[in-house]
Design a protein around this motif. Structure first.
Motif, mmCIF file in Angstrom:
data_model
loop_
_atom_site.group_PDB
_atom_site.id
_atom_site.type_symbol
_atom_site.label_atom_id
_atom_site.label_comp_id
_atom_site.label_asym_id
_atom_site.label_seq_id
_atom_site.Cartn_x
_atom_site.Cartn_y
_atom_site.Cartn_z
ATOM 1 N N GLY A 59 55.255 76.033 13.519
ATOM 2 C CA GLY A 59 54.473 77.156 13.028
ATOM 3 C C GLY A 59 53.861 77.038 11.655
ATOM 4 O O GLY A 59 53.344 78.032 11.135
ATOM 5 N N GLN A 60 53.853 75.854 11.050
ATOM 6 C CA GLN A 60 53.259 75.750 9.712
ATOM 7 C C GLN A 60 51.781 76.124 9.738
ATOM 8 O O GLN A 60 51.296 76.876 8.870
ATOM 9 N N VAL A 61 51.039 75.612 10.713
ATOM 10 C CA VAL A 61 49.613 75.915 10.804
ATOM 11 C C VAL A 61 49.398 77.401 11.102
ATOM 12 O O VAL A 61 48.508 78.043 10.521
ATOM 13 N N THR A 62 50.201 77.962 11.982
ATOM 14 C CA THR A 62 50.061 79.387 12.321
ATOM 15 C C THR A 62 50.273 80.257 11.095
ATOM 16 O O THR A 62 49.528 81.217 10.859
ATOM 17 N N ARG A 63 51.281 79.941 10.308
ATOM 18 C CA ARG A 63 51.567 80.731 9.113
ATOM 19 C C ARG A 63 50.443 80.592 8.091
ATOM 20 O O ARG A 63 50.059 81.569 7.443
ATOM 21 N N SER A 64 49.910 79.389 7.952
ATOM 22 C CA SER A 64 48.779 79.203 7.044
ATOM 23 C C SER A 64 47.562 79.977 7.525
ATOM 24 O O SER A 64 46.822 80.562 6.716
ATOM 25 N N ALA A 65 47.348 79.996 8.826
ATOM 26 C CA ALA A 65 46.232 80.769 9.383
ATOM 27 C C ALA A 65 46.423 82.252 9.115
ATOM 28 O O ALA A 65 45.473 82.970 8.773
ATOM 29 N N ARG A 88 59.543 81.404 13.934
ATOM 30 C CA ARG A 88 59.801 82.822 13.635
ATOM 31 C C ARG A 88 60.669 82.961 12.393
ATOM 32 O O ARG A 88 60.435 83.835 11.550
ATOM 33 N N ALA A 89 61.681 82.116 12.280
ATOM 34 C CA ALA A 89 62.559 82.185 11.111
ATOM 35 C C ALA A 89 61.793 81.879 9.829
ATOM 36 O O ALA A 89 61.975 82.555 8.806
ATOM 37 N N ALA A 90 60.916 80.882 9.883
ATOM 38 C CA ALA A 90 60.138 80.538 8.695
ATOM 39 C C ALA A 90 59.198 81.669 8.306
ATOM 40 O O ALA A 90 59.029 81.970 7.118
ATOM 41 N N ALA A 91 58.570 82.302 9.296
ATOM 42 C CA ALA A 91 57.673 83.418 8.993
ATOM 43 C C ALA A 91 58.434 84.568 8.345
ATOM 44 O O ALA A 91 57.940 85.201 7.398
ATOM 45 N N ALA A 92 59.637 84.825 8.844
ATOM 46 C CA ALA A 92 60.458 85.887 8.252
ATOM 47 C C ALA A 92 60.867 85.521 6.826
ATOM 48 O O ALA A 92 60.815 86.355 5.915
#
Length: 279
Positions: A59-65, A88-92
């Motif tokens: 999810g690194q790209v998703t979070r950057s987006a 999900r954990a990283a986003a939280a």
């Protein structure tokens, strides 16, 4: 999870491979994140965009987006339950509220029609079982005028990693030695990419060569050990004669040495950046 057509990849990414990527997410991001700026420059995400990340992994790209689309949203889709849990954990942990993650196969996932302003992928599209169906499904998820941007590996002869694999292959059966990269370079031909995007109904297709630094480890031994734990290479070595596998591992260490600098082993990675528009 919604219907899965790509069952072999689903099995792999929910077994050792998915666990290894989730457990080593900073290391895999170190390998691939050098390409992020190429991808985001092409995707041109606006502050209100709704973004779809295909094969989002950790999810690194998703979070950057999601950060770029601060008043919009970002959705990451992947086959791997371990990687989605990590995402999900990283986003939280990072406090990103406008991002979500769903399990799904891009080939058949029931995306809301004409919903997204942009779709992107960092090395997720090479593993489609049916790329024609997958790109057509992604096209249907984009609104008219929606943008697609993705990265796919060029052939190993264009990548420094090809030198490492060649050194290892000298100690392994020739057919087996090609196996680790077969899926990763499945879309390495630019004409094939153009054909797929045209048949999916995209227009304004462009395929551009890009390069980036890929950091595989702190020193040659560390970089080679990490590469040899990557699932396709690990599977190859586990199936080889133990003495030959040992020689191949030693060859990987030696092949990493020319790319070493203090604190890092950095290989040149080469990819195609493909862009297109849904009319």
């Amino acid at each position: 999870m919604h219907g899965i057509a790509n069952t072999s990849q689903a099995e792999a990414w929910n077994g050792y491979e998915g666990d290894h990527w989730a457990d080593n997410h900073p290391r895999y991001d170190a390998v691939n994140s050098g390409f992020n700026e190429h991808l985001f420059s092409a995707a041109a995400i606006g502050p209100r965009d709704r973004v779809l990340d295909i094969g989002c992994g950790n999810g690194q790209v998703t979070r950057s987006a999601a950060r770029r689309a601060g008043q919009g949203s970002a959705l990451g889709v992947d086959l791997s339950a371990p990687m989605l849990a990590r995402a999900r954990a990283a986003a939280a942990e990072e406090g990103i509220a406008n991002v979500s993650f769903e399990p799904g196969d891009a080939q058949v996932h029931p995306f809301p029609g004409a919903n997204f302003d942009a779709a992107l992928s960092r090395f997720g599209v090479m593993f489609f079982a049916d790329p024609e169906a997958a790109f057509a499904n992604i096209a249907s998820a984009l609104r008219p005028g929606g943008r697609l941007a993705f990265l796919t590996l060029r052939g190993m002869s264009s990548n420094d990693l090809g030198d490492v694999f060649a050194a290892m292959a000298a100690h392994l059966p020739s057919e087996a030695a090609r196996a680790p990269v077969a899926g990763a370079v499945s879309l390495a031909e630019p004409d094939r990419l153009r054909e797929l995007l045209d048949s999916a109904g995209f227009t304004d297709t462009a395929v551009t060569p890009v390069e980036a630094e890929q950091v595989w480890g702190a020193d040659p031994a560390d970089a080679a050990a990490f590469l040899c734990d990557w699932a396709p290479v690990r599977h190859l070595l586990d199936g080889a004669d133990p003495a030959a596998a040992g020689r191949a591992r030693e060859a990987a260490v030696e092949a990493m040495r020319p790319f070493a600098r203090p604190g890092a082993v950095a290989l040149r990675g080469a990819a195609w950046l493909a862009t297109a528009v849904r009319p």
